[in-house]
Design a protein around this motif. Structure first.
Motif, PDB file in Angstrom:
ATOM      1  N   ALA A 185      -2.729 -12.148  -8.166  1.00 57.97           N
ATOM      2  CA  ALA A 185      -2.672 -11.183  -9.036  1.00 57.97           C
ATOM      3  C   ALA A 185      -2.937 -10.030  -8.282  1.00 57.97           C
ATOM      4  O   ALA A 185      -2.216  -8.812  -8.523  1.00 57.97           O
ATOM      5  N   GLU A 186      -3.596 -10.047  -7.518  1.00 57.05           N
ATOM      6  CA  GLU A 186      -4.389  -8.914  -6.509  1.00 57.05           C
ATOM      7  C   GLU A 186      -3.101  -8.354  -5.599  1.00 57.05           C
ATOM      8  O   GLU A 186      -2.865  -7.457  -5.071  1.00 57.05           O
ATOM      9  N   THR A 192       0.732  -1.049  -6.565  1.00 57.12           N
ATOM     10  CA  THR A 192       0.645  -0.438  -7.812  1.00 57.12           C
ATOM     11  C   THR A 192      -0.928  -0.116  -8.485  1.00 57.12           C
ATOM     12  O   THR A 192      -0.802   0.580  -9.562  1.00 57.12           O
ATOM     13  N   ARG A 193      -1.871  -0.519  -7.656  1.00 55.35           N
ATOM     14  CA  ARG A 193      -3.342  -0.250  -8.096  1.00 55.35           C
ATOM     15  C   ARG A 193      -3.288   1.191  -8.192  1.00 55.35           C
ATOM     16  O   ARG A 193      -3.010   1.819  -6.940  1.00 55.35           O
ATOM     17  N   PRO A 194      -4.285   1.866  -9.057  1.00 60.98           N
ATOM     18  CA  PRO A 194      -4.474   3.303  -8.885  1.00 60.98           C
ATOM     19  C   PRO A 194      -4.884   3.877  -7.670  1.00 60.98           C
ATOM     20  O   PRO A 194      -4.413   4.591  -6.998  1.00 60.98           O
ATOM     21  N   GLU A 195      -5.801   3.002  -6.870  1.00 57.65           N
ATOM     22  CA  GLU A 195      -6.390   3.500  -5.521  1.00 57.65           C
ATOM     23  C   GLU A 195      -5.162   3.510  -4.315  1.00 57.65           C
ATOM     24  O   GLU A 195      -5.285   4.385  -3.787  1.00 57.65           O
ATOM     25  N   ALA A 196      -4.256   2.465  -4.616  1.00 61.36           N
ATOM     26  CA  ALA A 196      -3.187   2.545  -3.571  1.00 61.36           C
ATOM     27  C   ALA A 196      -2.159   3.716  -3.916  1.00 61.36           C
ATOM     28  O   ALA A 196      -1.885   4.117  -2.996  1.00 61.36           O
ATOM     29  N   ASP A 235      -5.075   9.192 -14.021  1.00 59.12           N
ATOM     30  CA  ASP A 235      -5.106   7.612 -14.341  1.00 59.12           C
ATOM     31  C   ASP A 235      -5.811   7.386 -15.805  1.00 59.12           C
ATOM     32  O   ASP A 235      -7.054   7.463 -15.873  1.00 59.12           O
ATOM     33  N   ASP A 236      -4.973   6.882 -16.436  1.00 61.01           N
ATOM     34  CA  ASP A 236      -5.479   6.197 -17.875  1.00 61.01           C
ATOM     35  C   ASP A 236      -6.336   7.565 -18.427  1.00 61.01           C
ATOM     36  O   ASP A 236      -7.453   7.475 -18.989  1.00 61.01           O
ATOM     37  N   HIS A 237      -5.822   8.786 -18.461  1.00 57.82           N
ATOM     38  CA  HIS A 237      -6.581   9.834 -18.858  1.00 57.82           C
ATOM     39  C   HIS A 237      -6.644   9.742 -20.386  1.00 57.82           C
ATOM     40  O   HIS A 237      -5.835   9.621 -21.353  1.00 57.82           O
ATOM     41  N   LEU A 282       3.759   6.767 -12.209  1.00 56.72           N
ATOM     42  CA  LEU A 282       3.643   5.899 -10.836  1.00 56.72           C
ATOM     43  C   LEU A 282       3.419   4.683 -11.158  1.00 56.72           C
ATOM     44  O   LEU A 282       3.463   3.789 -10.386  1.00 56.72           O
ATOM     45  N   ASP A 283       3.385   4.285 -12.540  1.00 52.62           N
ATOM     46  CA  ASP A 283       2.991   2.679 -12.754  1.00 52.62           C
ATOM     47  C   ASP A 283       3.896   1.816 -13.374  1.00 52.62           C
ATOM     48  O   ASP A 283       3.853   0.969 -13.944  1.00 52.62           O
ATOM     49  N   GLN A 284       5.301   2.551 -13.133  1.00 54.44           N
ATOM     50  CA  GLN A 284       6.397   1.708 -13.336  1.00 54.44           C
ATOM     51  C   GLN A 284       6.723   0.512 -12.655  1.00 54.44           C
ATOM     52  O   GLN A 284       7.926  -0.022 -12.762  1.00 54.44           O
TER      53      GLN A 284
END
Length: 312
Positions: A185-186, A192-196, A235-237, A282-284
């Motif tokens: 999963a990682e 696509t992780r917010p940090e990346a 990010d998840d504002h 950016l999360d699509q």
């Protein structure tokens, strides 16, 4: 939520790790799905399980075939299933260098030892013979050299007095079933992780002249030195579940036109929206970074002093 990554699993026998990956994939928040279970052993028990769970399967005995020829067929089946990643789950046939190189960075294996200790076979017997107090399992990226790719995760398992290779193996297997789905999963979400996503955004934004990164109300943002902001990372504002970059548009008319044309990509952000800013998601999955770069440049031009904006 972005589409789930499609994973092909290669097995040779019972497929217990394949089963662990499969059942983990059935959870709503799991970022991957099993696209294909393939085996070099047509009698592998894991194939029956996959079929019962309505997962596509492929089986072809390898005897009498050249390794490269077999792997080309296997690769074609993975492509047909739309696999984006490969997970080895007790696959007991060495893969050709060409196959490994093609899937570099997208193929993982689980090994029943704490790598780099005890590479290869008979790991539990060798751990006991060595007097190890701790055994375990490792998930690693597959490289041409056996069991030598970068380790992505490990779980330690205590060796108990009186352990045999069989008793130790049974406990390590429990750890394998816990570790493998988490690491997979990682892996499939690493880009696509917010940090990346922020790292990639930062790489592009900071190449612009006089660009600098700042914190704005705890949010990473980018400004022209001594000037105005030209981008915010969101990010998840306020719990909206969205990861995006916020950039300037020419005004309300362009903002509305963009949102109407591509509502899955653009949105009107809170607070900055009335000022003509727009959110670019950016999360699509499969982010078009060239397009993001174009928006950053456009927004930078609006924020930069005229002298500086004329530079590029």
């Amino acid at each position: 939520m972005a589409e789930k990554a499609r994973v092909g699993v290669l097995i040779s026998g019972r497929g217990s790790n394949m089963a662990a990956l499969l059942y983990a994939s059935r959870q709503p928040d799991c970022p991957y799905e099993i696209a294909l279970v393939a085996s070099n052993n047509p009698d592998a028990a894991g194939l029956k399980l996959a079929e019962a769970e309505e997962v596509a399967t492929f089986a072809l005995g390898h005897k009498g075939m050249k390794r490269a020829d077999y792997d080309r067929i296997l690769d074609a089946e993975l492509a047909k299933a739309g696999a984006q990643y490969v997970a080895l789950g007790g696959h007991m046939r060495l893969l050709s260098a060409e196959f490994v190189e093609k899937w570099e960075g997208r193929m993982i294996n689980i090994h029943p030892s704490l790598l780099p200790k005890h590479k290869g076979l008979d790991t539990h017997a060798r751990a006991l013979e060595a007097g190890d107090k701790v055994a375990g399992c490792s998930v690693h990226l597959v490289t041409v050299e056996l069991d030598s790719g970068p380790v992505l995760g490990q779980t330690e398992v205590a060796v108990i007095e009186g352990d045999t290779p069989a008793t130790l193996a049974a406990r390590v297997l429990i750890a394998e079933h816990q570790l493998y789905p988490r690491v997979l999963a990682e892996l499939v979400t690493r880009e696509t992780r917010p940090e990346a996503l922020l790292d990639r955004l930062r790489e592009i934004a900071l190449t612009l002249p006089a660009a600098e990164e700042k914190l704005s109300h705890g949010t990473p943002a980018f400004a022209v030195t001594g000037g105005k902001m030209f981008a915010y990372f969101s990010d998840d504002h306020h719990g909206n579940g969205i990861t995006a970059v916020l950039v300037k548009t020419s005004g309300a008319e362009e903002q509305a036109m963009l949102i109407e044309a591509e509502p899955d990509l653009y949105f009107r952000p809170a607070y900055l929206g009335p000022s003509g800013w727009i959110g670019l998601r950016l999360d699509q999955g499969d982010v078009d970074w060239d397009h993001v770069g174009e928006w950053l440049l456009k927004s930078w031009r609006m924020a930069a002093p005229r002298k500086l904006a004329d530079v590029i």
